[in-house]
Design an enzyme around this catalytic site. Sequence first.
Site, mmCIF file in Angstrom:
data_model
loop_
_atom_site.group_PDB
_atom_site.id
_atom_site.type_symbol
_atom_site.label_atom_id
_atom_site.label_comp_id
_atom_site.label_asym_id
_atom_site.label_seq_id
_atom_site.Cartn_x
_atom_site.Cartn_y
_atom_site.Cartn_z
ATOM 1 N N VAL A 185 -0.293 -6.908 -5.260
ATOM 2 C CA VAL A 185 0.664 -6.155 -5.703
ATOM 3 C C VAL A 185 2.244 -6.568 -5.367
ATOM 4 O O VAL A 185 3.151 -6.615 -5.969
ATOM 5 C CB VAL A 185 0.567 -4.691 -5.161
ATOM 6 C CG1 VAL A 185 1.669 -3.840 -5.546
ATOM 7 C CG2 VAL A 185 -0.842 -4.064 -5.816
ATOM 8 N N ASP A 186 2.265 -6.834 -4.240
ATOM 9 C CA ASP A 186 3.650 -7.235 -3.531
ATOM 10 C C ASP A 186 4.192 -8.464 -4.479
ATOM 11 O O ASP A 186 5.492 -8.465 -4.831
ATOM 12 C CB ASP A 186 3.424 -7.555 -1.999
ATOM 13 C CG ASP A 186 4.873 -7.604 -1.221
ATOM 14 O OD1 ASP A 186 5.798 -7.199 -1.856
ATOM 15 O OD2 ASP A 186 4.614 -7.906 0.008
ATOM 16 N N THR B 70 -6.185 -1.466 -0.180
ATOM 17 C CA THR B 70 -7.603 -1.587 -0.627
ATOM 18 C C THR B 70 -7.693 -3.085 -1.340
ATOM 19 O O THR B 70 -8.908 -3.553 -1.560
ATOM 20 C CB THR B 70 -8.047 -0.750 -1.877
ATOM 21 O OG1 THR B 70 -7.314 -1.109 -3.038
ATOM 22 C CG2 THR B 70 -7.826 0.614 -1.394
ATOM 23 N N GLY B 71 -6.767 -4.211 -1.123
ATOM 24 C CA GLY B 71 -6.786 -5.401 -1.283
ATOM 25 C C GLY B 71 -7.076 -6.253 -0.378
ATOM 26 O O GLY B 71 -8.189 -6.234 0.689
ATOM 27 N N TYR C 123 -5.751 -5.949 2.741
ATOM 28 C CA TYR C 123 -6.118 -5.265 3.762
ATOM 29 C C TYR C 123 -7.574 -4.609 4.225
ATOM 30 O O TYR C 123 -7.693 -4.204 5.201
ATOM 31 C CB TYR C 123 -4.876 -4.357 4.070
ATOM 32 C CG TYR C 123 -3.371 -4.933 4.308
ATOM 33 C CD1 TYR C 123 -3.407 -6.078 4.273
ATOM 34 C CD2 TYR C 123 -2.434 -4.182 4.559
ATOM 35 C CE1 TYR C 123 -2.020 -6.771 4.809
ATOM 36 C CE2 TYR C 123 -1.081 -4.535 4.960
ATOM 37 C CZ TYR C 123 -1.222 -5.984 5.076
ATOM 38 O OH TYR C 123 0.159 -6.353 5.373
ATOM 39 N N ASP D 109 -1.163 -2.223 -15.112
ATOM 40 C CA ASP D 109 -0.754 -3.025 -14.070
ATOM 41 C C ASP D 109 0.727 -2.292 -13.592
ATOM 42 O O ASP D 109 1.465 -1.673 -14.289
ATOM 43 C CB ASP D 109 0.005 -4.197 -14.842
ATOM 44 C CG ASP D 109 0.553 -5.119 -13.945
ATOM 45 O OD1 ASP D 109 1.252 -5.054 -12.932
ATOM 46 O OD2 ASP D 109 0.857 -6.496 -14.511
HETATM 47 P P1 ADP Z 1 -3.033 -4.350 0.393
HETATM 48 O O1 ADP Z 1 -2.587 -5.920 1.119
HETATM 49 O O2 ADP Z 1 -2.193 -3.089 0.868
HETATM 50 O O3 ADP Z 1 -4.442 -4.534 0.590
HETATM 51 P P2 ADP Z 1 -2.982 -5.632 -2.384
HETATM 52 O O4 ADP Z 1 -1.961 -6.056 -3.154
HETATM 53 O O5 ADP Z 1 -3.867 -6.781 -1.663
HETATM 54 O O6 ADP Z 1 -2.612 -4.715 -1.338
HETATM 55 O O7 ADP Z 1 -4.160 -4.646 -3.272
HETATM 56 C C1 ADP Z 1 -3.937 -3.361 -3.233
HETATM 57 C C2 ADP Z 1 -4.779 -2.927 -4.715
HETATM 58 O O8 ADP Z 1 -4.061 -3.268 -5.831
HETATM 59 C C3 ADP Z 1 -5.915 -3.990 -5.077
HETATM 60 O O9 ADP Z 1 -7.052 -2.932 -5.209
HETATM 61 C C4 ADP Z 1 -5.838 -4.548 -5.961
HETATM 62 O O10 ADP Z 1 -6.867 -4.930 -6.800
HETATM 63 C C5 ADP Z 1 -4.711 -4.107 -6.619
HETATM 64 N N1 ADP Z 1 -3.846 -4.522 -7.531
HETATM 65 C C6 ADP Z 1 -3.616 -5.747 -7.318
HETATM 66 N N2 ADP Z 1 -2.408 -6.306 -8.349
HETATM 67 C C7 ADP Z 1 -2.134 -5.283 -9.120
HETATM 68 C C8 ADP Z 1 -1.059 -4.982 -9.867
HETATM 69 N N3 ADP Z 1 -0.475 -5.632 -10.525
HETATM 70 N N4 ADP Z 1 -1.238 -3.726 -10.648
HETATM 71 C C9 ADP Z 1 -2.216 -2.700 -10.012
HETATM 72 N N5 ADP Z 1 -3.026 -2.909 -9.170
HETATM 73 C C10 ADP Z 1 -3.003 -4.226 -8.551
#
Ligand code: ADP
Length: 192
Positions: free
Chosen positions: A38-39, A129-130, A132, A15
């Site tokens: 992540v945000d 990669t989430g 976006y 995480d």
């Molecule tokens: P974006 O909007 O830039 O696509 P996201 O937060 O939606 O960013 O996702 C980016 C990547 O991080 C995805 O592959 C998601 O599975 C992964 N992710 C989501 N939460 C976490 C976390 N707490 N720690 C690590 N990776 C995460």
Amino acid sequence: MTDFLNGQVRVLIDDITAQQVDAVVNAANSTLLGGAGVDGAIHRAGGPSILEECRELRRTRYPEGLPAGDAVITTGGNLPARFVIHTVGPIYGQHGGREAELLAACYRHSLTLAAERGLQSIAFPAISTGAYGYPKAEAAAVSSAAIRDFLLPESAADENVALHSTLTEVRLIFFQPRDARMFMQYQKFEKP
Ligand code: ADP
């Protein structure tokens, strides 16, 4: 094999909010005011001081929002990391073919901010990669090449070579084991 570039880069399933590093990178959006994924996790775990600093950055430097590819730094609030570097990934399919350039810029600008502060360790999520929608295989190639070009000055068209020296550990954090495996398959840390 989860280490690259002589151990300077490590791929981990974990995480992002739990990383004990000098800086964690936030996959932010241009508002800098929080979001999902992540945000959301970073703001939840880091507490309100990070959001306050982001609001101030919006007010003073980025009234229109932070453009895709750019990065800013705040303190880490309650996170184990001392700093958060907020970068805005490209939304796949919405930048007229400049997606790879912008994704590479996210990594390069985040690493530059860390090096400018003299930081030694940084942890990245897989930016874009989430929500976006950036295809994970393509993002693996682009992000690993960008990190390689930053850490190996001889392969980079970057004049600020001296800045690179403080960073000794770059962690790439994946939530899901299959995402880490996909990354390993498509990474381009070896010079072409
Ligand atoms: P974006 O909007 O830039 O696509 P996201 O937060 O939606 O960013 O996702 C980016 C990547 O991080 C995805 O592959 C998601 O599975 C992964 N992710 C989501 N939460 C976490 C976390 N707490 N720690 C690590 N990776 C995460």
